[in-house]
Every structure is written in structure tokens, then in C-alpha cells.
Design an enzyme around this catalytic site. Structure first.
Site, PDB file in Angstrom:
ATOM      1  N   ASP A  85       0.862  -1.189   0.000  1.00 20.92           N
ATOM      2  CA  ASP A  85       0.000   0.000   0.000  1.00 20.92           C
ATOM      3  C   ASP A  85       0.896   1.237   0.000  1.00 20.92           C
ATOM      4  O   ASP A  85       1.786   1.362   0.856  1.00 20.92           O
ATOM      5  CB  ASP A  85      -0.878  -0.042   1.269  1.00 20.92           C
ATOM      6  CG  ASP A  85      -1.950   1.035   1.252  1.00 20.92           C
ATOM      7  OD1 ASP A  85      -1.762   2.075   0.572  1.00 20.92           O
ATOM      8  OD2 ASP A  85      -2.973   0.834   1.925  1.00 20.92           O
ATOM      9  N   ILE A  86       0.647   2.140  -0.926  1.00 18.00           N
ATOM     10  CA  ILE A  86       1.468   3.354  -1.049  1.00 18.00           C
ATOM     11  C   ILE A  86       1.397   4.195   0.226  1.00 18.00           C
ATOM     12  O   ILE A  86       2.306   4.945   0.556  1.00 18.00           O
ATOM     13  CB  ILE A  86       1.014   4.163  -2.289  1.00 18.00           C
ATOM     14  CG1 ILE A  86       1.478   3.439  -3.549  1.00 18.00           C
ATOM     15  CG2 ILE A  86       1.502   5.598  -2.257  1.00 18.00           C
ATOM     16  CD1 ILE A  86       0.920   3.980  -4.847  1.00 18.00           C
ATOM     17  N   LYS A 147       0.220  11.386 -16.081  1.00 18.04           N
ATOM     18  CA  LYS A 147      -0.670  12.537 -16.024  1.00 18.04           C
ATOM     19  C   LYS A 147      -2.000  12.097 -15.393  1.00 18.04           C
ATOM     20  O   LYS A 147      -2.269  10.895 -15.367  1.00 18.04           O
ATOM     21  CB  LYS A 147      -0.853  13.127 -17.427  1.00 18.04           C
ATOM     22  CG  LYS A 147      -1.360  12.094 -18.469  1.00 18.04           C
ATOM     23  CD  LYS A 147      -2.835  12.105 -18.588  1.00 18.04           C
ATOM     24  CE  LYS A 147      -3.420  10.863 -19.128  1.00 18.04           C
ATOM     25  NZ  LYS A 147      -4.835  10.872 -19.306  1.00 18.04           N
ATOM     26  N   ASP A 176       3.836  12.049 -21.028  1.00 14.92           N
ATOM     27  CA  ASP A 176       2.595  12.203 -21.777  1.00 14.92           C
ATOM     28  C   ASP A 176       2.737  11.328 -23.005  1.00 14.92           C
ATOM     29  O   ASP A 176       3.424  11.679 -23.952  1.00 14.92           O
ATOM     30  CB  ASP A 176       2.365  13.662 -22.180  1.00 14.92           C
ATOM     31  CG  ASP A 176       0.979  13.824 -22.795  1.00 14.92           C
ATOM     32  OD1 ASP A 176       0.606  12.972 -23.627  1.00 14.92           O
ATOM     33  OD2 ASP A 176       0.272  14.773 -22.450  1.00 14.92           O
ATOM     34  N   HIS A 177       2.093  10.158 -22.953  1.00 13.88           N
ATOM     35  CA  HIS A 177       2.376   9.171 -24.001  1.00 13.88           C
ATOM     36  C   HIS A 177       1.908   9.617 -25.386  1.00 13.88           C
ATOM     37  O   HIS A 177       2.374   9.114 -26.386  1.00 13.88           O
ATOM     38  CB  HIS A 177       1.816   7.797 -23.637  1.00 13.88           C
ATOM     39  CG  HIS A 177       0.334   7.790 -23.468  1.00 13.88           C
ATOM     40  ND1 HIS A 177      -0.269   8.143 -22.299  1.00 13.88           N
ATOM     41  CD2 HIS A 177      -0.644   7.488 -24.330  1.00 13.88           C
ATOM     42  CE1 HIS A 177      -1.575   8.048 -22.440  1.00 13.88           C
ATOM     43  NE2 HIS A 177      -1.833   7.654 -23.664  1.00 13.88           N
ATOM     44  N   LYS A 181       3.870   9.347 -29.558  1.00 16.15           N
ATOM     45  CA  LYS A 181       3.293   8.599 -30.697  1.00 16.15           C
ATOM     46  C   LYS A 181       3.965   9.035 -31.993  1.00 16.15           C
ATOM     47  O   LYS A 181       4.256  10.221 -32.179  1.00 16.15           O
ATOM     48  CB  LYS A 181       1.783   8.869 -30.787  1.00 16.15           C
ATOM     49  CG  LYS A 181       0.976   8.163 -29.691  1.00 16.15           C
ATOM     50  CD  LYS A 181      -0.505   8.471 -29.847  1.00 16.15           C
ATOM     51  CE  LYS A 181      -1.330   8.008 -28.675  1.00 16.15           C
ATOM     52  NZ  LYS A 181      -1.682   6.599 -28.691  1.00 16.15           N
ATOM     53  N   GLU A 215     -10.440   7.996 -30.196  1.00 13.80           N
ATOM     54  CA  GLU A 215     -10.305   6.923 -29.199  1.00 13.80           C
ATOM     55  C   GLU A 215     -11.618   6.176 -29.063  1.00 13.80           C
ATOM     56  O   GLU A 215     -12.685   6.801 -29.041  1.00 13.80           O
ATOM     57  CB  GLU A 215      -9.947   7.515 -27.839  1.00 13.80           C
ATOM     58  CG  GLU A 215      -8.519   7.982 -27.756  1.00 13.80           C
ATOM     59  CD  GLU A 215      -7.791   7.417 -26.565  1.00 13.80           C
ATOM     60  OE1 GLU A 215      -8.365   6.549 -25.882  1.00 13.80           O
ATOM     61  OE2 GLU A 215      -6.655   7.838 -26.330  1.00 13.80           O
ATOM     62  N   HIS A 239      -3.004  15.999 -23.024  1.00 15.21           N
ATOM     63  CA  HIS A 239      -2.794  15.481 -24.383  1.00 15.21           C
ATOM     64  C   HIS A 239      -3.124  16.522 -25.462  1.00 15.21           C
ATOM     65  O   HIS A 239      -2.325  16.789 -26.347  1.00 15.21           O
ATOM     66  CB  HIS A 239      -3.688  14.278 -24.643  1.00 15.21           C
ATOM     67  CG  HIS A 239      -3.409  13.108 -23.751  1.00 15.21           C
ATOM     68  ND1 HIS A 239      -2.163  12.821 -23.273  1.00 15.21           N
ATOM     69  CD2 HIS A 239      -4.226  12.155 -23.267  1.00 15.21           C
ATOM     70  CE1 HIS A 239      -2.230  11.734 -22.529  1.00 15.21           C
ATOM     71  NE2 HIS A 239      -3.461  11.310 -22.506  1.00 15.21           N
TER      72      HIS A 239
END
Ligand SMILES: NC(=O)c1ccc[n+]([C@@H]2O[C@H](COP(=O)([O-])OP(=O)(O)OC[C@H]3O[C@@H](n4cnc5c(N)ncnc54)[C@H](OP(=O)(O)O)[C@@H]3O)[C@@H](O)[C@H]2O)c1
Length: 263
Positions: A85-86, A147, A176-177, A181, A215, A239
Site C-alpha cells: 500500500d502506497i 498525467k 505524456d504518451h 506517438k 479513441e 494530451h
């Protein structure tokens, strides 16, 4: 030097849908360091074996290429699970013990990937510090933060300050994926390396910019996340505004992180 990737939020959507399939693909392409290992952390109580089995199913499901059972077995030998647990320092102390056991070398670089709820980022980082897991005397220690990074300027600044109490700026990667891209990266080439478009890319010739988010992924198990963050914070302020930045910004002096940030 060997490498460990620790993923907090191991039982979550991002881990099963994106992170593990991406790491497995790197492995298939021979791009994962030979003795790299992946350790997942979340509160659910799985054994190493149970987590590997669950990931085999989800990876086969989400992988865009062919899933090969034999190579998965090879990959899965590098995958470990630690229930924790964090909010609980003891979980980090026992994580440290597991890491020392499986790394079995003093000189190991570690990446801590926070693939969990944004409300937990600051706490996870403080606990990493308190448990001595941010100490980089015996190899680099880096943290990847998903994010959304805060909910407004003030909360983002507060989060930044809290991270800096434990990690230096060069140890922090705010991901930020979308920006990674290929289609997005290609905008740089289209815009700056193309003598046809470069002189026309300004307000005199560009009427407007349209960004389409095509999406189709449903909410799935992420109801709680959307209740807290909402779709605007999930997509727009990170994004989409960052995508808008690429066609709109003045050319950077270079494409390193600092130069692009400084524009
Ligand atoms: N899903 C995506 O496609 C996507 C895309 C881009 C960015 N992101 C970002 O990635 C992050 C994770 O998203 P997600 O969709 O994977 O969320 P999720 O499915 O809700 O997963 C959250 C994870 O956090 C763990 N967790 C919750 N409380 C915990 C605690 N106290 N201690 C330890 N672990 C805890 C949960 O596991 P347990 O309940 O077992 O503890 C679960 O593994 C979010 O910040 C999101 O914005 C997600």
C-alpha cells in the site's frame, strides 16, 4: 549495471493494457536489457506466478502483434509482484528487501513508474524517500509520473515541490504518451524539415487547427478515476493542449527536453 522497473499500480488498467505489452514488445525486439526485471506493486494480493498468469492473458489480448507463448515464458521470468500500500511505509521497506534480493547486485539503475491515482503521487514519492529507495549512491534512481500532473497551476506547483524534496529534476520524467506517438513526432518532421510547408506554417496561411481524438476505449474499470479527474483533465489539459503546442510553438533551438520546454 543492470536495470529494474518498478510499476506502482500493477493491477491497474494502464499496466495491463499499455505498459506490460510495451515492455514485452521491447523484449521481443531484443531492446530490453539482458538482465532487466519488472516489479509490480499494488494492494491486491497476488503471488508472482498469479500476476504473470494474469498479464499473459491481458498481454495476449492487447498486443497488436502475435503473442508467442514460449517467449512470454522467458519474459515472465523477469516479472515479480509485491503486494503493498502506497500509504504504508512498511510496504516500501519490504519492497526494498525484495529488490535487494532479486537484483543481487549492488549497481542497479531503477525506474519507479507511478501508474496509479494522481492523488497518490506525492505520497508514493515521500515514502520512496523515507524508505531510502531514492538514494542513488548505488545506481541511478528515476521516477516516471503519469498525467494528470495536478489539477491546476497551484496543485501542479505543490506536487512539483513535493517531488523535488526527494528527486532532482534530472531524475523526474513527467510522461505524456501522446507526445511519443509516431504520428505526433512526425508533425515535427512535417513542419520543420520540409521546405514546402515550413514557410507557409504561420497565421497568414493557416486558418485553423483541428485535433480529432479517435479513441474508442470505454470507461471499463476506471469509473472511480473519471469521477475524480473527469474527461477534461484526462484528455484536454494535457494530451490535446500539448498536441496543439506542436503546430503552434516557435521552433525550438533543439529537440532535447530542456530546449523544447524553454520555448
Ligand atoms: N489507463 C490508461 O489508458 C491511461 C492512459 C494514460 C495515463 N493514465 C494514467 O495512469 C494512471 C493509472 O491509470 P489506470 O487507468 O491504470 O488506473 P486504475 O486502473 O484505476 O489503476 C490504479 C492502480 O493503483 C493501485 N492502487 C490504488 N490505491 C493504491 C494504494 N493505496 N497503494 C498501492 N496501489 C494502489 C490499484 O491497485 P489496487 O487496488 O490493487 O491497490 C491499481 O493497480 C492514472 O494517473 C491515469 O491518469 C492511464
Amino acid at each position: 549495471m543492470s536495470d529494474t522497473i518498478v510499476i506502482f499500480g500493477a493491477s491497474g488498467d494502464l499496466t495491463s493494457r499499455k505498459l506490460i505489452p510495451a515492455l514485452y514488445q521491447l523484449f521481443l525486439k531484443g531492446r530490453l536489457p539482458e538482465d532487466a526485471r519488472i516489479v509490480g506493486v499494488s494492494r491486491s494480493t497476488f503471488s508472482h506466478e498469479k500476476w504473470r498468469e494474469m498479464l499473459a492473458v491481458s498481454t495476449e489480448n492487447y498486443l497488436s502483434t502475435h503473442f508467442d507463448a514460449a517467449s512470454w515464458t522467458d519474459f515472465a521470468k523477469r516479472v515479480f509482484y509485491h503486494p503493498g500500500d502506497i500509504k504504508d511505509l512498511d510496504s516500501f521497506i519490504s519492497l526494498g528487501e525484495l529488490l535487494s534480493e532479486i537484483e543481487a547486485k549492488p549497481n542497479v539503475s531503477r525506474i519507479y513508474y507511478l501508474s496509479t491515482m494522481p492523488q497518490l503521487y506525492s505520497e508514493a514519492i515521500q515514502r520512496l524517500g523515507e524508505a531510502g529507495l531514492a538514494d542513488d549512491k548505488n545506481g541511478s534512481r528515476r521516477v516516471i509520473i503519469e498525467k494528470p500532473f495536478g489539477t491546476d497551476t497551484k496543485t501542479a506547483q505543490r506536487l512539483n515541490e513535493s517531488i523535488h524534496q526527494v528527486f532532482r529534476e534530472d531524475q523526474i520524467y513527467r510522461i505524456d504518451h501522446y507526445l511519443g506517438k509516431e504520428t505526433v513526432q512526425n508533425i515535427f518532421a512535417l513542419r520543420f524539415a520540409n521546405s514546402i510547408f515550413e514557410p507557409l506554417w504561420n497565421r497568414r496561411y493557416v486558418d485553423h487547427v483541428q485535433i480529432t481524438v479517435a479513441e474508442e476505449v470505454l470507461v471499463g474499470r476506471r469509473g472511480g478515476y473519471y469521477d475524480e479527474s473527469g474527461i477534461l483533465r484526462d484528455m484536454f489539459q494535457n494530451h490535446l493542449l500539448q498536441l496543439l503546442m506542436i503546430p503552434a510553438m516557435v521552433p525550438p533551438a533543439g529537440y532535447g527536453a530542456i530546449l523544447v520546454r524553454d520555448v
